[in-house]
Design a protein around this motif. Structure first.
Motif, PDB file in Angstrom:
ATOM      1  N   ASP A  32      97.973  90.476  81.848  1.00 17.86           N
ATOM      2  CA  ASP A  32      97.782  91.316  80.658  1.00 17.86           C
ATOM      3  C   ASP A  32      98.950  92.268  80.457  1.00 17.86           C
ATOM      4  O   ASP A  32      99.375  92.514  79.319  1.00 17.86           O
ATOM      5  N   ASP A  33      99.485  92.799  81.565  1.00 19.67           N
ATOM      6  CA  ASP A  33     100.635  93.705  81.455  1.00 19.67           C
ATOM      7  C   ASP A  33     101.887  92.954  81.001  1.00 19.67           C
ATOM      8  O   ASP A  33     102.679  93.485  80.214  1.00 19.67           O
ATOM      9  N   LYS A  74     101.617  92.409  77.324  1.00 19.32           N
ATOM     10  CA  LYS A  74     101.931  93.629  76.564  1.00 19.32           C
ATOM     11  C   LYS A  74     103.431  93.774  76.378  1.00 19.32           C
ATOM     12  O   LYS A  74     103.902  94.171  75.310  1.00 19.32           O
TER      13      LYS A  74
END
Length: 201
Positions: free
Chosen positions: A59-60, A63
Motif C-alpha cells: 500500500d505504501d 501511494k
C-alpha cells in the motif's frame, strides 16, 4: 486468505485464465530475452527474498507510484475522463488493486506460459487494443509507449528503502534492487509488444 480467494477479490485479475490473450513470445524466446538482460537464477532468488519484505508495504509503494501519476497531468490523464477531466475513480481503483498484486506476482514469478501470457495481457490493457475494456473505464483509450517505459523508473527507483526495511546488509539490498530493475525492464519489454509493428519486435 488462500490464493484463489485473494485473486477473486481483485477485479479484472485474470492471471492464468482463458480470458488472457496468449503471448506471441515462446518460452524459448523468453530464455533469450533473459540472457539479453543478464537475468539469472540468482536474480530469481533475490526476487523471492523481496516478497516477504514487500508484502506488508504494498500500500505504501502504491501511494508513492500513484502519487507520481496524480502529480503529473500527462500521467493523470490516463485515469481521467477526457470529456470532464475528472478521475474515473472506479477504473483507477481497479487498476490500483491489480498494480498492488503485480508486486507479489513479480517477486514470485514462475516464468511459465501463464506468466508470459499475462505480461502480454498487461501490454494490451495499456494499448488501445484493450485499454478501458477490462474495467469499462471512461479514460483516455491509449497509454503512450514512451510513458509506459519511462514510468518504469518511477516504479523501481523508490524501492531501495522499502527493500532495506528488514535490516538486510547493503549488498543483499543491492542484489534485490538489481533483480527488480532487471525484472521490470524485462516485463516492460514484453508489455510494449502490442505497440510495435509485426516483425519488428
Amino acid at each position: 486468505m488462500d490464493e484463489v480467494k485473494e485473486k477473486q477479490k481483485i477485479p479484472g485479475y485474470d492471471y492464468g485464465t482463458d480470458k488472457v490473450a496468449k503471448s506471441p513470445i515462446t518460452l524459448e524466446e523468453w530464455e533469450e530475452l533473459k540472457k539479453s538482460a543478464l537475468f539469472s537464477e540468482e536474480d530469481v532468488v533475490y526476487l523471492r527474498m523481496s516478497e516477504e519484505i514487500l508484502a506488508n508495504q504494498v500500500d505504501d509503494l502504491l501511494k508513492v507510484w500513484r502519487g507520481v501519476i496524480f502529480d503529473h497531468p500527462h500521467l493523470r490523464a490516463y485515469d481521467e475522463d477526457p470529456k470532464t477531466h475528472k478521475v474515473d475513480t472506479e477504473y483507477a481503483g481497479a487498476v490500483a488493486k491489480r498494480f498492488g498484486r503485480w508486486v507479489t506476482d513479480t517477486a514470485r514469478a514462475k516464468y511459465d506460459q501463464a506468466w508470459l501470457n499475462y505480461q502480454y495481457e498487461i501490454g494490451l490493457r495499456h494499448h488501445r487494443t484493450k485499454k478501458n475494456k477490462t474495467d469499462h473505464g471512461h479514460t483516455l483509450g491509449h497509454i503512450r509507449a514512451r510513458d509506459l517505459l519511462a514510468f518504469c523508473s518511477t516504479i523501481v527507483v523508490p524501492m531501495r528503502p522499502f527493500l532495506a526495511k528488514r535490516g538486510h546488509p547493503p549488498d543483499i539490498v543491492n542484489r534485490m534492487y538489481d533483480a527488480w530493475w532487471k525484472s521490470v525492464i524485462l516485463q516492460a519489454t514484453l508489455w510494449v509488444q502490442p505497440y510495435i509493428r509485426e516483425g519488428d519486435f
